[in-house]
Design a protein around this motif. Structure first.
Motif, short mmCIF file in Angstrom:
data_model
loop_
_atom_site.label_atom_id
_atom_site.label_comp_id
_atom_site.label_asym_id
_atom_site.label_seq_id
_atom_site.Cartn_x
_atom_site.Cartn_y
_atom_site.Cartn_z
N LEU A 122 -7.49 -15.21 -1.81
CA LEU A 122 -6.06 -15.49 -1.94
C LEU A 122 -5.24 -14.22 -1.77
N THR A 123 -5.74 -13.11 -2.31
CA THR A 123 -5.04 -11.84 -2.14
C THR A 123 -4.85 -11.51 -0.67
N TRP A 124 -5.91 -11.66 0.12
CA TRP A 124 -5.80 -11.37 1.55
C TRP A 124 -4.94 -12.40 2.27
N ALA A 125 -4.98 -13.64 1.84
CA ALA A 125 -4.12 -14.66 2.46
C ALA A 125 -2.65 -14.32 2.23
N GLY A 172 -9.72 0.42 -2.64
CA GLY A 172 -9.79 -0.90 -3.24
C GLY A 172 -9.18 -1.97 -2.34
N GLU A 173 -9.58 -3.21 -2.57
CA GLU A 173 -9.15 -4.29 -1.68
C GLU A 173 -7.66 -4.59 -1.77
N SER A 177 -5.54 -4.59 1.53
CA SER A 177 -4.79 -5.77 1.97
C SER A 177 -3.32 -5.44 2.20
N CYS A 178 -2.79 -4.49 1.44
CA CYS A 178 -1.39 -4.08 1.65
C CYS A 178 -1.25 -3.33 2.97
N LEU A 179 -2.24 -2.53 3.32
CA LEU A 179 -2.22 -1.91 4.64
C LEU A 179 -2.36 -2.99 5.72
N GLY A 180 -3.18 -4.02 5.44
CA GLY A 180 -3.27 -5.14 6.36
C GLY A 180 -1.92 -5.82 6.56
N ASP A 340 -9.39 3.12 -9.49
CA ASP A 340 -10.38 2.60 -8.54
C ASP A 340 -9.83 1.50 -7.65
N GLY A 341 -8.52 1.20 -7.79
CA GLY A 341 -7.89 0.22 -6.92
C GLY A 341 -8.16 -1.23 -7.28
#
Length: 343
Positions: A122-125, A172-173, A177-180, A340-341
């Motif tokens: 969901l975070t990546w979505a 960290g993911e 994901s924010c860079l994504g 650690d993100g």
């Protein structure tokens, strides 16, 4: 109004939505309506209200449209009482997204941080897929999209903070994901020629939420302060709001990057000792200090608009006064001390 004189949430929200001159100038310069996507969170309501007030001061009539799931119905009512239109729905639902009115100006605020590690798909979505949907839906608009200084990774406090030309090193993911999110917006700015500005924010503070509120609450409670993240940037949320509106005038293709932060690199130990003085409480610390931290250098924004209106000590004094009075808080820790993100 001096921040320490604020006693009610109504006064606080009025102060947070008082536009600086650069916000009024921007509302005069740009034309057309403004849609705020993901407007139901900590920053969105007062930002949308500021757009309304700044447009009025600029002598410009436009629709201000706030879009959110509005899980708290009182936020929607408050926005509507300020003359802001609202639309309620899930932005990941493409039918709902397509149903939104066209707007020549879009401020993208949607995203997922807290609990990100608990549901990474969901975070990546939210942080990567949704920006691509929004960029295509509003291909003809001007877009200002929020990002975060977390994409830079940590740097020594001696550097003064990361600048926009630094290579991202996300940890960290969540940060990845924010860079994504940025990469999706940059892609569509390139291929569609959609003008965009990406705002890397560290960290907006008001009286009910923010890094300084986290620290003030711990000082007031006598809780030891974790020094894992030993340095920090902060900016009064009202100043971050004004700069966000002003940044709409900077949108371009390729997308422009802009840091939003306070001008100082603050040592957490010093901040807490000052809060201890203001609150009349002893301060205890735990953990070791580190030279590196997540730090933004906002010199580019300061060169455009001058320093923020609210200096750090006035912000600290206002927050300490609010906490001492038992003022309302959102109860949402920032977890800024995480190294650690994993949020």
């Amino acid at each position: 109004m001096q921040l320490a004189a604020i006693e009610t949430e109504e006064q606080l929200e009025a102060a947070l939505s008082e536009p600086a001159p650069e916000a009024v100038a921007a509302m005069q310069e740009i034309s057309g309506d403004i849609a705020f996507l993901g407007c139901g969170g900590k920053m969105g309501p007062t930002l949308a209200r500021m757009a309304q007030r700044a447009s009025k001061q600029a002598g410009v009539t436009r629709r201000i449209i706030a879009v959110s799931r509005f899980s708290d119905p009182s936020v929607r009512k408050r926005l509507e009482s300020w003359g802001v239109e609202t639309r309620s729905g899930d932005l990941l639902d493409e039918t709902f997204l397509d149903s939104l009115p066209d707007a020549p100006n879009v401020v993208f605020m949607a995203g997922r941080k807290f609990g990100a590690a608990g549901n990474l798909p969901l975070t990546w979505a939210m942080n990567v897929h949704l920006p691509s949907l929004v960029a295509r839906r509003f291909a003809e608009s001007r877009i200002a999209a929020f990002s975060t200084g977390n994409v830079y990774g940590t740097v020594s406090y001696r550097t003064g903070g990361s600048v926009e030309s630094d290579e991202p090193r996300p940890v960290g993911e969540y940060a990845m994901s924010c860079l994504g999110r940025e990469r999706m917006f940059q892609h569509f700015a390139d291929v569609q020629k959609t003008p965009m500005v990406l705002l890397r924010l560290n960290y907006a503070c008001e009286f009910r939420y923010g890094v300084l509120v986290d620290l003030a609450e711990q000082v007031a409670a006598g809780t030891p302060i974790d020094l894992a993240m030993s340095y920090v940037n902060v900016i009064w949320q009202g100043d971050a709001n004004s700069r966000t509106l002003a940044a709409l005038t900077l949108a371009e293709s390729p997308a422009r990057l802009l840091n939003l932060a306070g001008p100082e690199v603050l040592r957490v130990r010093d901040v807490c000792e000052r809060l201890g003085e203001l609150l009349g409480r002893p301060v205890r610390f735990t953990g070791e200090e580190h030279e590196d931290a997540l730090l933004n250098n906002a010199a580019a924004a300061d060169a455009l608009w001058g320093p923020p209106r609210v200096p750090v000590d006035e912000l600290l004094t206002g927050i300490a006064t609010w906490v001492r009075r038992g003022g309302e808080r959102l109860g949402k820790p920032t977890h800024f001390e995480v190294r650690d993100g994993a949020f």
